[in-house]
Enzyme design. Structure first.
Site, PDB file in Angstrom:
ATOM      1  N   ASP A   1       4.202  44.597 -14.730  1.00  0.00           N
ATOM      2  CA  ASP A   1       3.597  45.985 -15.616  1.00  0.00           C
ATOM      3  C   ASP A   1       3.871  46.120 -16.770  1.00  0.00           C
ATOM      4  O   ASP A   1       3.768  47.024 -17.532  1.00  0.00           O
ATOM      5  CB  ASP A   1       4.199  47.063 -14.556  1.00  0.00           C
ATOM      6  CG  ASP A   1       3.579  47.348 -13.352  1.00  0.00           C
ATOM      7  OD1 ASP A   1       2.188  47.311 -13.288  1.00  0.00           O
ATOM      8  OD2 ASP A   1       4.202  47.579 -12.467  1.00  0.00           O
TER       9      ASP A   1
ATOM     10  N   GLU B   1       4.215  52.304 -22.679  1.00  0.00           N
ATOM     11  CA  GLU B   1       4.409  53.563 -22.807  1.00  0.00           C
ATOM     12  C   GLU B   1       5.844  54.187 -22.203  1.00  0.00           C
ATOM     13  O   GLU B   1       6.595  54.951 -22.363  1.00  0.00           O
ATOM     14  CB  GLU B   1       3.174  54.537 -22.464  1.00  0.00           C
ATOM     15  CG  GLU B   1       3.703  55.751 -22.399  1.00  0.00           C
ATOM     16  CD  GLU B   1       2.423  56.686 -21.822  1.00  0.00           C
ATOM     17  OE1 GLU B   1       2.010  56.393 -20.990  1.00  0.00           O
ATOM     18  OE2 GLU B   1       2.301  57.945 -22.627  1.00  0.00           O
ATOM     19  N   ASP B   2       5.815  53.494 -21.000  1.00  0.00           N
ATOM     20  CA  ASP B   2       6.800  53.878 -19.963  1.00  0.00           C
ATOM     21  C   ASP B   2       8.334  53.575 -20.499  1.00  0.00           C
ATOM     22  O   ASP B   2       9.155  54.066 -19.766  1.00  0.00           O
ATOM     23  CB  ASP B   2       6.461  53.325 -18.488  1.00  0.00           C
ATOM     24  CG  ASP B   2       5.137  53.952 -17.964  1.00  0.00           C
ATOM     25  OD1 ASP B   2       5.025  55.194 -18.037  1.00  0.00           O
ATOM     26  OD2 ASP B   2       4.425  53.053 -17.411  1.00  0.00           O
TER      27      ASP B   2
ATOM     28  N   ARG C   1      10.592  47.407 -12.898  1.00  0.00           N
ATOM     29  CA  ARG C   1      10.072  47.576 -14.458  1.00  0.00           C
ATOM     30  C   ARG C   1      11.327  47.579 -15.333  1.00  0.00           C
ATOM     31  O   ARG C   1      11.304  47.990 -16.378  1.00  0.00           O
ATOM     32  CB  ARG C   1       9.085  48.691 -14.701  1.00  0.00           C
ATOM     33  CG  ARG C   1       7.814  48.641 -13.678  1.00  0.00           C
ATOM     34  CD  ARG C   1       6.756  49.542 -14.205  1.00  0.00           C
ATOM     35  NE  ARG C   1       6.532  49.333 -15.525  1.00  0.00           N
ATOM     36  CZ  ARG C   1       5.718  50.355 -16.311  1.00  0.00           C
ATOM     37  NH1 ARG C   1       5.170  51.094 -15.707  1.00  0.00           N
ATOM     38  NH2 ARG C   1       5.393  49.944 -17.399  1.00  0.00           N
TER      39      ARG C   1
ATOM     40  N   ARG D   1       9.044  58.893 -10.313  1.00  0.00           N
ATOM     41  CA  ARG D   1       9.580  57.893 -11.297  1.00  0.00           C
ATOM     42  C   ARG D   1      10.529  58.600 -12.059  1.00  0.00           C
ATOM     43  O   ARG D   1      11.445  57.829 -12.764  1.00  0.00           O
ATOM     44  CB  ARG D   1       8.466  57.362 -12.154  1.00  0.00           C
ATOM     45  CG  ARG D   1       7.413  56.588 -11.433  1.00  0.00           C
ATOM     46  CD  ARG D   1       7.948  55.302 -10.864  1.00  0.00           C
ATOM     47  NE  ARG D   1       6.898  54.393 -10.074  1.00  0.00           N
ATOM     48  CZ  ARG D   1       5.937  53.672 -10.779  1.00  0.00           C
ATOM     49  NH1 ARG D   1       5.846  53.605 -12.038  1.00  0.00           N
ATOM     50  NH2 ARG D   1       5.146  53.194 -10.179  1.00  0.00           N
TER      51      ARG D   1
ATOM     52  N   HIS E   1       2.084  60.017 -12.902  1.00  0.00           N
ATOM     53  CA  HIS E   1       2.703  60.641 -14.003  1.00  0.00           C
ATOM     54  C   HIS E   1       2.105  61.765 -14.637  1.00  0.00           C
ATOM     55  O   HIS E   1       0.780  61.992 -14.461  1.00  0.00           O
ATOM     56  CB  HIS E   1       2.563  59.554 -15.226  1.00  0.00           C
ATOM     57  CG  HIS E   1       3.352  58.318 -15.124  1.00  0.00           C
ATOM     58  ND1 HIS E   1       2.978  56.989 -15.414  1.00  0.00           N
ATOM     59  CD2 HIS E   1       4.752  57.985 -14.894  1.00  0.00           C
ATOM     60  CE1 HIS E   1       3.894  56.224 -15.208  1.00  0.00           C
ATOM     61  NE2 HIS E   1       4.900  56.929 -14.774  1.00  0.00           N
TER      62      HIS E   1
ATOM     63  N   CYS F   1      -0.891  54.601 -21.836  1.00  0.00           N
ATOM     64  CA  CYS F   1       0.219  53.556 -21.237  1.00  0.00           C
ATOM     65  C   CYS F   1       0.344  52.498 -21.942  1.00  0.00           C
ATOM     66  O   CYS F   1       1.374  51.642 -21.962  1.00  0.00           O
ATOM     67  CB  CYS F   1       0.310  53.403 -19.779  1.00  0.00           C
ATOM     68  SG  CYS F   1      -1.294  52.956 -19.189  1.00  0.00           S
TER      69      CYS F   1
END
Ligand code: CIR
Length: 258
Positions: free
Chosen positions: A60, A65-66, A85, A130, A160, A247
């Protein structure tokens, strides 16, 4: 200048996390072409793009962005909610260290950048699967001294916060009211997505225009009727991996060279 950090598409994209969409075959070559066009759209809208190399071991990792929340004063490196991740953050921290002082979300906190919507000094954070209460509290502790007001927002049926609501102008949000409590956004003008396009709320606002996936023409009409200039980018293959336009980049202002 406006800098966008991106990362190439992992060869294992199809093995990434999925929460609210069913797994479908992904055309990796097409995903890479679409990602390249997304990067071109960032450039066309005024960004200098710093592209990090793809990491095939991290399925991923194109969804940069995450991994961080970047504001003018600092960058907060996250601790992503999905354990698969967490290996993505070290290289992002190394890249961001050139531009901002760093803070990081520590265990037991979890936070995904996709849950963090910054509009001026208001910071809305999705209380999603998350991003947990401890992660949101750590973000508040990092940002409050710089004058930001951090507020948790309830979500349902989506990954999200920015799946459900994004800013499309300084005073306007685009929202899917089926997925997010809209009351925290009462101070903003609200445009609703077309109900036939539930995934359409994820848009990336840049000073020269707004990027949105090309597959949401009805919602695009609503935006254009409100005077908002939209650039459509086809991201079908990244959408199968539950990603969209915010993202795939971390966008922020800097005086440093890229
Ligand atoms: C995940 O579930 O973590 C990835 N497959 C998709 C992440 C998309 N991120 C985002 O919208 N901010």
């Amino acid at each position: 200048m406006l800098l966008a950090i991106t990362r190439g598409v992992s060869a294992r994209l199809a093995e990434g996390e999925l929460s609210f969409v069913a797994r479908e075959p992904i055309d990796l070559a097409l995903a890479r072409t679409q990602h390249r066009r997304y990067v071109e759209a960032l450039r066309a809208l005024g960004c200098t793009v710093r592209e990090l190399p793809a990491d095939d071991d991290l399925a991923d990792s194109v969804f940069v962005e995450d991994t961080a929340v970047v504001v003018d004063e600092l960058a907060v490196v996250t601790r992503p909610g999905a354990p698969s991740r967490r290996g993505e953050t070290a290289s992002i921290a190394a890249a961001l260290a050139a531009y901002r002082p760093l803070r990081e979300i520590l265990e037991p906190g979890t936070l995904d950048g996709g849950d963090v919507l910054v509009i001026g000094r208001r910071v809305f954070v999705g209380a999603s699967a998350r991003s947990n209460a401890d992660g949101i509290a750590q973000l508040r502790e990092a940002l409050t001294p710089h004058g930001y007001r951090v507020q948790a927002v309830a979500l349902r049926d989506c990954l999200h916060l920015k799946s459900a609501v994004t800013a499309v102008a300084a005073d306007t949000v685009l929202v899917n009211p089926d997925w997010v409590d809209t009351r925290p956004f009462d101070a903003f003008r609200q445009i609703r997505i077309d109900p036939s396009e539930p995934h359409a709320a994820n848009t990336l606002r840049l000073p020269q225009g707004l990027i949105q996936p090309a597959c949401f023409p009805r919602t695009r009409q609503r935006l254009e009727a409100a005077g908002i200039v939209v650039t459509g980018v086809d991201l079908s293959e990244l959408q199968k991996a539950e990603g969209a336009v915010t993202c795939c980049s971390l966008v922020f202002r800097t005086n440093h060279a890229a």
